[in-house]
Design a protein around this motif. Sequence first.
Motif, PDB file in Angstrom:
ATOM      1  N   ARG A  90       0.839  -1.207   0.000  1.00  0.00           N
ATOM      2  CA  ARG A  90       0.000   0.000   0.000  1.00  0.00           C
ATOM      3  C   ARG A  90       0.866   1.246   0.000  1.00  0.00           C
ATOM      4  NH1 ARG A  90      -1.645   3.654   3.794  1.00  0.00           N
ATOM      5  NH2 ARG A  90      -3.669   4.678   3.419  1.00  0.00           N
ATOM      6  N   THR A  91       1.878   1.286   0.867  1.00  0.00           N
ATOM      7  CA  THR A  91       2.751   2.456   0.944  1.00  0.00           C
ATOM      8  C   THR A  91       3.450   2.697  -0.389  1.00  0.00           C
ATOM      9  OG1 THR A  91       3.116   2.241   3.319  1.00  0.00           O
ATOM     10  CG2 THR A  91       4.806   3.400   2.062  1.00  0.00           C
ATOM     11  N   GLN A  92       3.988   1.653  -0.991  1.00  0.00           N
ATOM     12  CA  GLN A  92       4.684   1.798  -2.265  1.00  0.00           C
ATOM     13  C   GLN A  92       3.745   2.305  -3.355  1.00  0.00           C
ATOM     14  OE1 GLN A  92       7.454  -1.468  -3.345  1.00  0.00           O
ATOM     15  NE2 GLN A  92       6.974  -2.324  -1.336  1.00  0.00           N
ATOM     16  N   GLU A  93       2.531   1.779  -3.373  1.00  0.00           N
ATOM     17  CA  GLU A  93       1.560   2.197  -4.393  1.00  0.00           C
ATOM     18  C   GLU A  93       1.197   3.666  -4.233  1.00  0.00           C
ATOM     19  OE1 GLU A  93      -2.327   3.343  -5.653  1.00  0.00           O
ATOM     20  OE2 GLU A  93      -2.204   2.440  -3.660  1.00  0.00           O
ATOM     21  N   ILE A  94       0.991   4.098  -2.972  1.00  0.00           N
ATOM     22  CA  ILE A  94       0.590   5.484  -2.739  1.00  0.00           C
ATOM     23  C   ILE A  94       1.715   6.448  -3.086  1.00  0.00           C
ATOM     24  CG2 ILE A  94      -0.019   7.162  -0.949  1.00  0.00           C
ATOM     25  CD1 ILE A  94      -1.719   4.993   0.355  1.00  0.00           C
ATOM     26  N   GLN A  95       2.947   6.152  -2.682  1.00  0.00           N
ATOM     27  CA  GLN A  95       4.016   7.109  -2.963  1.00  0.00           C
ATOM     28  C   GLN A  95       4.330   7.179  -4.461  1.00  0.00           C
ATOM     29  OE1 GLN A  95       6.987   5.801  -0.201  1.00  0.00           O
ATOM     30  NE2 GLN A  95       8.055   4.514  -1.672  1.00  0.00           N
ATOM     31  N   ARG A  96       4.129   6.095  -5.173  1.00  0.00           N
ATOM     32  CA  ARG A  96       4.278   6.155  -6.633  1.00  0.00           C
ATOM     33  C   ARG A  96       3.179   7.012  -7.250  1.00  0.00           C
ATOM     34  NH1 ARG A  96       5.503  -0.303  -6.996  1.00  0.00           N
ATOM     35  NH2 ARG A  96       7.732  -0.198  -6.502  1.00  0.00           N
ATOM     36  N   LEU A  97       1.964   6.887  -6.719  1.00  0.00           N
ATOM     37  CA  LEU A  97       0.861   7.731  -7.190  1.00  0.00           C
ATOM     38  C   LEU A  97       1.172   9.204  -6.959  1.00  0.00           C
ATOM     39  CD1 LEU A  97      -2.093   8.309  -8.081  1.00  0.00           C
ATOM     40  CD2 LEU A  97      -2.742   7.972  -5.681  1.00  0.00           C
ATOM     41  N   ILE A  98       1.682   9.540  -5.771  1.00  0.00           N
ATOM     42  CA  ILE A  98       1.997  10.939  -5.472  1.00  0.00           C
ATOM     43  C   ILE A  98       3.047  11.463  -6.440  1.00  0.00           C
ATOM     44  CG2 ILE A  98       2.902  12.534  -3.743  1.00  0.00           C
ATOM     45  CD1 ILE A  98       1.881  10.493  -1.607  1.00  0.00           C
ATOM     46  N   GLY A  99       4.100  10.688  -6.668  1.00  0.00           N
ATOM     47  CA  GLY A  99       5.146  11.117  -7.595  1.00  0.00           C
ATOM     48  C   GLY A  99       4.630  11.312  -9.002  1.00  0.00           C
ATOM     49  N   ARG A 100       3.862  10.353  -9.502  1.00  0.00           N
ATOM     50  CA  ARG A 100       3.290  10.464 -10.853  1.00  0.00           C
ATOM     51  C   ARG A 100       2.414  11.701 -10.969  1.00  0.00           C
ATOM     52  NH1 ARG A 100       2.003   5.015 -10.145  1.00  0.00           N
ATOM     53  NH2 ARG A 100      -0.215   5.489  -9.922  1.00  0.00           N
ATOM     54  N   SER A 101       1.605  11.920  -9.946  1.00  0.00           N
ATOM     55  CA  SER A 101       0.663  13.034  -9.969  1.00  0.00           C
ATOM     56  C   SER A 101       1.400  14.368 -10.019  1.00  0.00           C
ATOM     57  CB  SER A 101      -0.244  12.981  -8.740  1.00  0.00           C
ATOM     58  OG  SER A 101      -0.994  11.783  -8.708  1.00  0.00           O
ATOM     59  N   LEU A 102       2.387  14.541  -9.172  1.00  0.00           N
ATOM     60  CA  LEU A 102       3.120  15.805  -9.135  1.00  0.00           C
ATOM     61  C   LEU A 102       3.908  16.039 -10.418  1.00  0.00           C
ATOM     62  CD1 LEU A 102       4.369  15.789  -5.432  1.00  0.00           C
ATOM     63  CD2 LEU A 102       2.396  16.992  -6.394  1.00  0.00           C
ATOM     64  N   ARG A 103       4.480  14.990 -10.976  1.00  0.00           N
ATOM     65  CA  ARG A 103       5.241  15.151 -12.229  1.00  0.00           C
ATOM     66  C   ARG A 103       4.354  15.591 -13.379  1.00  0.00           C
ATOM     67  NH1 ARG A 103       7.852  10.486 -10.245  1.00  0.00           N
ATOM     68  NH2 ARG A 103       6.667   9.092 -11.614  1.00  0.00           N
ATOM     69  N   ALA A 104       3.050  15.299 -13.282  1.00  0.00           N
ATOM     70  CA  ALA A 104       2.132  15.693 -14.361  1.00  0.00           C
ATOM     71  C   ALA A 104       2.032  17.202 -14.503  1.00  0.00           C
ATOM     72  CB  ALA A 104       0.743  15.102 -14.119  1.00  0.00           C
ATOM     73  N   GLY A 105       2.417  17.929 -13.460  1.00  0.00           N
ATOM     74  CA  GLY A 105       2.348  19.389 -13.510  1.00  0.00           C
ATOM     75  C   GLY A 105       3.711  20.044 -13.591  1.00  0.00           C
ATOM     76  N   VAL A 106       4.722  19.304 -14.067  1.00  0.00           N
ATOM     77  CA  VAL A 106       6.089  19.816 -14.100  1.00  0.00           C
ATOM     78  C   VAL A 106       6.666  19.745 -15.510  1.00  0.00           C
ATOM     79  CG1 VAL A 106       8.445  19.469 -13.240  1.00  0.00           C
ATOM     80  CG2 VAL A 106       6.502  19.134 -11.699  1.00  0.00           C
ATOM     81  N   ASP A 107       7.268  20.854 -15.949  1.00  0.00           N
ATOM     82  CA  ASP A 107       8.080  20.871 -17.170  1.00  0.00           C
ATOM     83  C   ASP A 107       9.489  20.467 -16.753  1.00  0.00           C
ATOM     84  OD1 ASP A 107       9.743  21.461 -19.310  1.00  0.00           O
ATOM     85  OD2 ASP A 107       8.763  23.363 -19.791  1.00  0.00           O
ATOM     86  N   ARG A 108       9.861  19.239 -17.003  1.00  0.00           N
ATOM     87  CA  ARG A 108      11.122  18.715 -16.477  1.00  0.00           C
ATOM     88  C   ARG A 108      12.338  19.274 -17.209  1.00  0.00           C
ATOM     89  NH1 ARG A 108      10.155  12.867 -17.267  1.00  0.00           N
ATOM     90  NH2 ARG A 108      12.315  12.658 -16.552  1.00  0.00           N
ATOM     91  N   VAL A 109      12.140  19.825 -18.392  1.00  0.00           N
ATOM     92  CA  VAL A 109      13.238  20.506 -19.087  1.00  0.00           C
ATOM     93  C   VAL A 109      13.542  21.824 -18.376  1.00  0.00           C
ATOM     94  CG1 VAL A 109      13.981  21.582 -21.240  1.00  0.00           C
ATOM     95  CG2 VAL A 109      12.708  19.419 -21.299  1.00  0.00           C
TER      96      VAL A 109
END
Length: 237
Positions: A86-105
């Motif tokens: 559960r912990t691994q799934e949630i923290q991956r979700l948080i990371g994916r979600s936040l990256r969706a709003g980031v211009d990584r360049v």
Amino acid sequence: MRPSGRNTDIMRDIVIETNVTKHAEGSCLIKMGDTHVLCTASLESRVPPFLRNSGLGWVTAEYGMLPRSTGSRMRREATAGKQSGRTQEIQRLIGRSLRAGVDRVAMGERQITVDCDVIQADGGTRCAAITGGWVALRLAVNQLLKAGDIKEDPLTDHIAAVSCGIYGGQPVLDLDYIEDSDAGTDANFVMTGASGLVEVQGSAEGATFSRDEFNILMDLAEKGVAELVAAQKAAIA
């Protein structure tokens, strides 16, 4: 009537306190009703090995629940020697979600780690972590901009999340623990400030749900996320 007395389309009270820790580049304490999550964002001048020399930045997250964040004491995962699924799934979700709003360049070759620690849990901890995590991330990026380390704002939009479900036969917004534990349908919606969908997690815990019911849940989620984004804007103003 919901156990909390709220109408079906009413959120719990939202409070976001910023700069609550001394050392983190960005931090906040988000309270969604009785769910309280401490979010901190840490800047690092490195990226994971798979991104070295790519010119791309990275945003990742870690999530955990304190032993007495729940009604009875939970064992620390560190004492078990591993994180739960559960912990691994949630923290991956948080990371994916936040990256969706980031211009990584625009972010440049650096990493920001967002730590989300649940102090008190009453349902919707992952949604609160995503919403508060974005505020901590925003504050950390502001530090980079202020120092002149980056020239362009890499955050392209707000990111927030809310739970919806079918409780007592009716669609409701922002489930607390009592509702979540007894809901016929439970769904988490991650969205941008412009109402773009980032991720939807939904399951029928009892009877299946219809397309019409899902559309109602989507409408409730859009309303809830708009309120969360407004709270984010007020917190960082």
